[in-house]
Design a protein around this motif. Structure first.
Motif, PDB file in Angstrom:
ATOM      1  N   MET A 123      -6.248  55.837 -24.388  1.00  0.00           N
ATOM      2  CA  MET A 123      -6.414  56.470 -23.071  1.00  0.00           C
ATOM      3  C   MET A 123      -5.402  57.583 -22.815  1.00  0.00           C
ATOM      4  SD  MET A 123      -7.494  53.575 -20.299  1.00  0.00           S
ATOM      5  CE  MET A 123      -7.748  54.804 -19.023  1.00  0.00           C
ATOM      6  N   VAL A 124      -4.212  57.465 -23.408  1.00  0.00           N
ATOM      7  CA  VAL A 124      -3.152  58.398 -23.036  1.00  0.00           C
ATOM      8  C   VAL A 124      -2.474  59.077 -24.226  1.00  0.00           C
ATOM      9  CG1 VAL A 124      -0.934  58.605 -21.814  1.00  0.00           C
ATOM     10  CG2 VAL A 124      -2.670  57.016 -20.967  1.00  0.00           C
ATOM     11  N   HIS A 125      -1.991  58.334 -25.186  1.00  0.00           N
ATOM     12  CA  HIS A 125      -1.011  58.855 -26.132  1.00  0.00           C
ATOM     13  C   HIS A 125      -1.554  59.506 -27.396  1.00  0.00           C
ATOM     14  CE1 HIS A 125       2.265  57.277 -23.728  1.00  0.00           C
ATOM     15  NE2 HIS A 125       1.502  56.212 -23.528  1.00  0.00           N
ATOM     16  N   MET A 132       7.121  60.338 -31.124  1.00  0.00           N
ATOM     17  CA  MET A 132       7.640  60.274 -29.762  1.00  0.00           C
ATOM     18  C   MET A 132       8.135  61.675 -29.383  1.00  0.00           C
ATOM     19  SD  MET A 132       7.290  57.079 -28.873  1.00  0.00           S
ATOM     20  CE  MET A 132       8.296  56.920 -27.433  1.00  0.00           C
ATOM     21  N   ASN A 133       8.357  61.907 -28.138  1.00  0.00           N
ATOM     22  CA  ASN A 133       8.766  63.218 -27.638  1.00  0.00           C
ATOM     23  C   ASN A 133      10.292  63.317 -27.572  1.00  0.00           C
ATOM     24  OD1 ASN A 133       8.629  65.766 -26.536  1.00  0.00           O
ATOM     25  ND2 ASN A 133       8.020  65.068 -24.517  1.00  0.00           N
ATOM     26  N   TRP A 134      10.934  63.163 -28.727  1.00  0.00           N
ATOM     27  CA  TRP A 134      12.396  63.122 -28.761  1.00  0.00           C
ATOM     28  C   TRP A 134      13.039  64.416 -28.262  1.00  0.00           C
ATOM     29  CZ3 TRP A 134      14.424  58.564 -29.190  1.00  0.00           C
ATOM     30  CH2 TRP A 134      13.773  57.580 -29.909  1.00  0.00           C
ATOM     31  N   MET A 135      12.453  65.544 -28.553  1.00  0.00           N
ATOM     32  CA  MET A 135      13.064  66.832 -28.219  1.00  0.00           C
ATOM     33  C   MET A 135      12.504  67.451 -26.945  1.00  0.00           C
ATOM     34  SD  MET A 135      15.208  67.040 -30.521  1.00  0.00           S
ATOM     35  CE  MET A 135      15.528  66.277 -32.088  1.00  0.00           C
ATOM     36  N   GLY A 136      11.579  66.789 -26.302  1.00  0.00           N
ATOM     37  CA  GLY A 136      10.987  67.321 -25.081  1.00  0.00           C
ATOM     38  C   GLY A 136      10.044  68.482 -25.327  1.00  0.00           C
ATOM     39  N   ALA A 139       3.933  67.600 -24.628  1.00  0.00           N
ATOM     40  CA  ALA A 139       3.515  67.335 -23.246  1.00  0.00           C
ATOM     41  C   ALA A 139       3.583  65.848 -22.911  1.00  0.00           C
ATOM     42  CB  ALA A 139       2.102  67.857 -23.022  1.00  0.00           C
ATOM     43  N   GLY A 140       3.719  64.981 -23.921  1.00  0.00           N
ATOM     44  CA  GLY A 140       3.780  63.536 -23.706  1.00  0.00           C
ATOM     45  C   GLY A 140       4.258  62.819 -24.950  1.00  0.00           C
ATOM     46  N   GLU A 141       4.226  61.509 -24.904  1.00  0.00           N
ATOM     47  CA  GLU A 141       4.704  60.681 -26.014  1.00  0.00           C
ATOM     48  C   GLU A 141       3.582  60.389 -27.002  1.00  0.00           C
ATOM     49  OE1 GLU A 141       7.826  59.989 -26.338  1.00  0.00           O
ATOM     50  OE2 GLU A 141       8.558  60.400 -24.325  1.00  0.00           O
ATOM     51  N   GLY A 142       3.907  60.388 -28.286  1.00  0.00           N
ATOM     52  CA  GLY A 142       2.946  60.059 -29.332  1.00  0.00           C
ATOM     53  C   GLY A 142       2.763  58.555 -29.469  1.00  0.00           C
ATOM     54  N   ILE A 143       2.171  58.128 -30.583  1.00  0.00           N
ATOM     55  CA  ILE A 143       1.747  56.744 -30.733  1.00  0.00           C
ATOM     56  C   ILE A 143       2.642  55.883 -31.614  1.00  0.00           C
ATOM     57  CG2 ILE A 143      -0.658  57.352 -30.295  1.00  0.00           C
ATOM     58  CD1 ILE A 143      -1.120  57.039 -33.356  1.00  0.00           C
ATOM     59  N   GLU A 144       3.749  56.405 -32.131  1.00  0.00           N
ATOM     60  CA  GLU A 144       4.531  55.622 -33.087  1.00  0.00           C
ATOM     61  C   GLU A 144       5.072  54.317 -32.487  1.00  0.00           C
ATOM     62  OE1 GLU A 144       8.155  57.430 -34.648  1.00  0.00           O
ATOM     63  OE2 GLU A 144       8.232  58.743 -32.910  1.00  0.00           O
ATOM     64  N   TYR A 145       5.533  54.325 -31.263  1.00  0.00           N
ATOM     65  CA  TYR A 145       6.013  53.116 -30.592  1.00  0.00           C
ATOM     66  C   TYR A 145       4.893  52.086 -30.476  1.00  0.00           C
ATOM     67  CZ  TYR A 145       7.113  50.199 -26.520  1.00  0.00           C
ATOM     68  OH  TYR A 145       7.296  49.144 -25.668  1.00  0.00           O
ATOM     69  N   HIS A 146       3.733  52.543 -30.118  1.00  0.00           N
ATOM     70  CA  HIS A 146       2.581  51.659 -29.917  1.00  0.00           C
ATOM     71  C   HIS A 146       2.175  50.986 -31.225  1.00  0.00           C
ATOM     72  CE1 HIS A 146       2.636  54.717 -26.786  1.00  0.00           C
ATOM     73  NE2 HIS A 146       2.205  53.743 -25.989  1.00  0.00           N
TER      74      HIS A 146
END
Length: 176
Positions: A123-125, A132-136, A139-146
């Motif tokens: 739905m989102v990532h 992840m969006n480590w450097m800003g 526009a959002g966070e990726g899926i590696e955490y998930h």
């Protein structure tokens, strides 16, 4: 002097092996059945500790979260998630993380968290890629955490709660 425990005490009984092979035993017995393995213990504790702050944000408003009503409003209003599913998502993260930490109904807790993570990916990532969006810069966070959370949840769903769990205690009592 510490009591000595033999390897035989950790081995499954003949009836336990038969129950696993045939799928017999009560639903509660099958849900709580686990071994004294350390790997599922590590997986469930890691997943539970990482998910607890997220669940506490949504359920209680801790750690800078918006609490239950704020999260429900966001999920149902802005994301268009039906209220029942939104409440289940909050419960899965909050109660599921606690269940994993203490090892109670761990397979169900892990399933709820894995479902949340899959929904979040699709739905989102996913549109933000893998990282992840480590450097800003995204526009959002990726899926590696998930993906990591889903992997830990799968270990618990397959192997059970492992050592030092309420599931293990209950499972041993139910199998007597």
């Amino acid at each position: 002097m510490a009591a000595r425990t033999s390897i035989k005490s950790f081995a499954p009984s003949t009836s336990d092996i038969a129950d696993r092979a045939t799928g017999t035993g009560s639903v509660l017995q099958r849900l709580t059945r686990t071994s004294s393995d350390v790997a599922p213990l590590v997986a469930r504790i890691a997943l539970g500790l990482v998910m607890f702050p997220h669940g506490a944000q949504k359920a209680l408003g801790l750690f800078g979260g918006h609490g239950f009503s704020g999260t429900m409003g966001f999920f149902t209003g802005q994301m268009g998630i039906p209220a029942a599913f939104a409440a289940l998502a909050i419960a899965a993260e909050f109660l599921g993380s606690i269940g994993l930490i203490v090892g109670a109904l761990s397979r169900i807790a892990a399933l709820g968290i894995a479902a949340n993570m899959l929904v979040a990916v699709f739905m989102v990532h996913a549109k933000f890629g893998f990282f992840m969006n480590w450097m800003g810069a995204q526009a959002g966070e990726g899926i590696e955490y998930h993906l990591l959370a889903i992997g830990l949840a799968l270990i618990v769903m397959v192997k059970g709660a492992g050592a030092w769990s309420l599931d293990g205690l209950l499972g041993r009592r139910l199998s007597r």
